[in-house]
Design a protein around this motif. Sequence first.
Motif, PDB file in Angstrom:
ATOM      1  N   GLU A  53       0.689  -1.238  -0.128  1.00 43.02           N
ATOM      2  CA  GLU A  53       0.025  -0.041  -0.021  1.00 43.02           C
ATOM      3  C   GLU A  53       0.797   1.275  -0.047  1.00 43.02           C
ATOM      4  O   GLU A  53       2.172   1.130   0.227  1.00 43.02           O
ATOM      5  CB  GLU A  53      -1.052   0.147   0.800  1.00 43.02           C
ATOM      6  N   ALA A 112       0.647   5.157   1.786  1.00 47.15           N
ATOM      7  CA  ALA A 112      -0.113   5.986   2.540  1.00 47.15           C
ATOM      8  C   ALA A 112       0.478   7.564   2.601  1.00 47.15           C
ATOM      9  O   ALA A 112       1.658   7.761   2.186  1.00 47.15           O
ATOM     10  CB  ALA A 112       0.193   5.437   3.920  1.00 47.15           C
ATOM     11  N   SER A 137      -5.571  12.147   6.472  1.00 46.91           N
ATOM     12  CA  SER A 137      -4.732  10.785   6.066  1.00 46.91           C
ATOM     13  C   SER A 137      -5.653   9.827   5.017  1.00 46.91           C
ATOM     14  O   SER A 137      -6.873   9.908   5.046  1.00 46.91           O
ATOM     15  CB  SER A 137      -4.452   9.929   7.440  1.00 46.91           C
ATOM     16  N   VAL A 158      -4.907   5.950   2.880  1.00 44.51           N
ATOM     17  CA  VAL A 158      -3.940   4.713   2.616  1.00 44.51           C
ATOM     18  C   VAL A 158      -4.707   4.077   1.316  1.00 44.51           C
ATOM     19  O   VAL A 158      -6.062   3.711   1.419  1.00 44.51           O
ATOM     20  CB  VAL A 158      -4.062   3.648   3.791  1.00 44.51           C
TER      21      VAL A 158
END
Length: 435
Positions: free
Chosen positions: A375, A377, A429, A431
Amino acid sequence: MTTTGEDHAAARPGPWWWDRWRSAVLDASLALASVVECGAEGYRFAGDAGIPSAAGIVFGVLAGSALLVRRKWPIAVVLVSIAITPAQMGYLMAIVGLYTLAASELPRRIIGSLAGMSLVGQLIVMFVRIRQGTTRGGWELGDWFVPFAAITIAVGLTAPPLLLGLYVGARRRLMESLRERADSLERELQLLAERAEERAEWARGEERTRIAREMHDVVAHRVSLMVVHAAALQAVARKDPEKAVKNAALVGDMGRQALTELREMLGVLRSGEGVRSVRSSDSVPLAAVGFAAAAAASRAVDESDGPCLSELEELIGQSAATGMVVDLTIDGDARDYGADIEQTAYRVVQEALTNVHKHAAGAKTHVRLAHRVSEIAMQVENEPPPEVSTASARLPSGGNGLVGMKERVVALGGVFVSGPTDAGGFRVSAVIPAA
């Protein structure tokens, strides 16, 4: 729509229990013929039985008229024909009654039982009648002839109408089943067309939202920087002419970049050949036009040269040029991602910085990017804005920035979180899965 039997009956009703007048006329004609036959045979039977001829004729007429109700009560007609078989009358009634019974929707065991009773009755009567005839005529025939002739005639009077009725009934049920299936398929096609139209409308709405989000991301950031630079230019125009000239050049560069991106996107949208080719045919349904328009809009957004993560430092440099203090931290080894992943990550950082310009001008901002195994982020966090800032620029806000960021991230199967920090700042934020 295909017309079924019930619809046809409702459209052209016949008298009493008949669906059509033609059926009523046919049954009346058969009943009349049966009345004539049974009346003549009743006259002959009255002479043989030694009863008044009028009584025999009336009995035959009443019995023959039962054929009029063969469609409504086929069992009653067959039972009457069996009952008058010993009087050697009602042959037409027996044949038509067995045909009607076999073609009806009654259970097979009932049809078989009544057909067997009719066969046995005809066999006995024919055996007696043929034997009496051979005896009166003095014919010298073998013992086999009488049972053979009786069986042949009884089967000939019973089997053909029974088999023909079974065939006609099966064919009628098959045709009715095909009509019902055709009606069902037509209803399903109409339902599919309605669902296709709904999906087309939904797709058009989704693409409108997506294009609006793309336009917002392209315009909002650069225009926000232009407004900030213009405010700074107004503040330092007299005190620091050199800095004012620099800010004016930055405003010009921002405006040209925004116009270039807008022209590229609008140019791709205008060149959507799929929409023109579909609209050029009037025979294509509206749903197809909707799908083609949505597909063309989707290709327009996907095929445009969108930003990537390699341009992230340039993006942060543009914000730093306005006086904002921005720290960029990158963890992990950079690698190539899909175009949609890199564009989404870039737009999230871009929109977060735009929101800082709008709502916390002059606040120190931290941008963190982490390349993980499966992933990527990103986090954009700003500290509380200073008391004296360029907030006087009064940047407008449509309230769609955070919504657009979340939609982009969630569409790729990621997670998006935003909210104020304990220190009084704001944090965004996200992800996104790497695959």
